[in-house]
Design an enzyme around this catalytic site. Structure first.
Site, PDB file in Angstrom:
ATOM      1  N   SER A  65       0.899  -1.124   0.043  1.00  0.00           N
ATOM      2  CA  SER A  65       0.074  -0.052   0.075  1.00  0.00           C
ATOM      3  C   SER A  65       0.802   1.463  -0.165  1.00  0.00           C
ATOM      4  CB  SER A  65      -0.808   0.052   1.138  1.00  0.00           C
ATOM      5  OG  SER A  65      -0.295  -0.138   2.513  1.00  0.00           O
ATOM      6  N   ARG A 121       6.701  -8.140  -6.723  1.00  0.00           N
ATOM      7  CA  ARG A 121       6.977  -9.516  -6.506  1.00  0.00           C
ATOM      8  C   ARG A 121       6.172 -10.297  -7.368  1.00  0.00           C
ATOM      9  NH1 ARG A 121      10.622 -11.375  -2.722  1.00  0.00           N
ATOM     10  NH2 ARG A 121       9.789  -9.610  -1.506  1.00  0.00           N
ATOM     11  N   GLY A 141       6.331   9.629   7.907  1.00  0.00           N
ATOM     12  CA  GLY A 141       5.199  10.599   8.398  1.00  0.00           C
ATOM     13  C   GLY A 141       3.992   9.894   8.848  1.00  0.00           C
ATOM     14  N   LYS A 154       6.255   3.234  17.056  1.00  0.00           N
ATOM     15  CA  LYS A 154       4.810   3.503  17.023  1.00  0.00           C
ATOM     16  C   LYS A 154       3.942   2.424  16.674  1.00  0.00           C
ATOM     17  CE  LYS A 154       4.157   3.902  12.441  1.00  0.00           C
ATOM     18  NZ  LYS A 154       3.174   3.301  11.412  1.00  0.00           N
TER      19      LYS A 154
END
Length: 335
Positions: free
Chosen positions: A14, A34, A136, A191
């Site tokens: 994504s 791939r 980000g 995170k």
């Protein structure tokens, strides 16, 4: 006249597809998939429905399943494969990458065997190249839909970062610079683990106050470990720190948050992962982060509880009870 800069993105997941789509609107861009069928779909239908269903890709984006072709054409190489696959892929492409070209990582995990960050793995596989990252608070589907967003290109060389900025920018996608590669990279890695904790809380129905508590104290853990590893603490208040943490903890599209929610519903980690088409880096990274925290003698209670869930079979309820048992001390120091 000088020719346009050619960008190659390795990995058609994504975010790899999202970054390739941004670049393709500015300069010739090739993405390596791939699966040959996936490359054919991108070229012929302008879609990547496995990862970005419902989104149309720009006409300037071309795909290939030939790794040598992808690597040999690059003036800028973007590595968008999962962290555990980077070394294998780059060992294969290294003979075909031209000398001195910049190499940019999109990965947000640690190599399991070595605990190296993606840029460190790239540096070992492709010595002599300027290595950095693009990161980000970026949900790929929202970026492709044209919602305003921003990212940071982090490299030690500000001149390289300045040259890369316009290659990925658009009127609604702002690209900033940062020299703190360590801090920007650790923010994206850590995170994911906090997002699993936030997802478990959402699955348990603990409420907004508790979610805010987890995000804030999770950021404190990220900052403590980052500073101990040499990062600039200011980085963690920026896009790759607080920004990325908030997006990943709050978005329904977040893979790591979804893992936490599903675990809280009673599913095992194995069941959750088997139902996902993409990698949730926080699951693979949790144990490596605990090893780093031990090495640097940093207290990371939220990461510890998540590690207990994904690697030791604890439940979401047990994890949240474990956090409640800790005695709070100064907000600016570890308990």
């Amino acid at each position: 006249m000088t020719r346009a800069v050619r960008i190659t993105v390795l990995g058609a997941g994504s975010w790899g597809t999202g970054v390739a789509s941004l670049a393709a609107r500015n300069t010739p861009t090739l993405i390596w998939a791939r699966d040959p069928a996936q490359a054919e779909e991108i070229n012929e239908q302008r879609t990547n429905n496995r990862y970005l269903d419902g989104h149309t890709l720009p006409s300037g984006l071309r795909a290939t399943a030939d790794l040598e072709e992808a690597a040999s054409q690059a003036d800028v190489l973007v590595v968008g494969v999962p962290s555990h696959s980077i070394r294998t892929v780059l060992d294969e492409v290294s003979p075909h990458v031209r000398a001195w070209i910049p190499v940019i990582s999109l990965a947000k995990g640690l190599e399991p065997e070595t605990r190296l960050r993606p840029t460190q793995v790239i540096g070992e596989c492709l010595p002599g190249h300027s290595v950095g990252l693009l990161a980000g608070p970026n949900i790929a589907g929202e970026v492709l839909a044209g919602y305003a967003a921003a990212a940071v290109v982090a490299t030690p060389d500000d001149a390289v970062a300045s040259a890369l900025q316009p290659l990925f920018a658009s009127p609604v996608f702002r690209v900033y610079r940062n020299h703190d590669v360590t801090g920007c990279e650790l923010g994206g890695i850590l995170k994911n683990i906090v997002a699993i904790a936030a997802g478990m809380g959402d699955g348990l129905g603990v409420g907004v106050n508790t979610r805010a508590l987890v995000i804030a104290r999770g950021l404190a853990e990220i900052t403590r470990l980052g500073e101990a590893m040499g990062a600039d603490p200011r980085t963690f208040a920026g896009l790759t720190g607080l920004g990325d943490l908030m997006a990943t903890c709050m978005s329904p599209a977040s893979r790591n948050r979804r893992v936490g929610e599903e675990i809280a519903s009673g599913k095992t980690v194995e069941q959750v992962l088997s139902e996902m088409t993409q990698v949730a880096e926080g699951v693979k990274t949790a144990r490596s982060v605990m090893e780093l925290a031990d090495e640097y003698d940093v207290d990371v209670p939220i990461c510890s509880e998540v590690d207990g869930v994904v690697n030791e079979g604890r439940t979401a309820e047990e994890a949240y009870r474990g956090l409640r048992k800790r005695t709070p001390g100064s907000e600016y120091e570890a308990a």
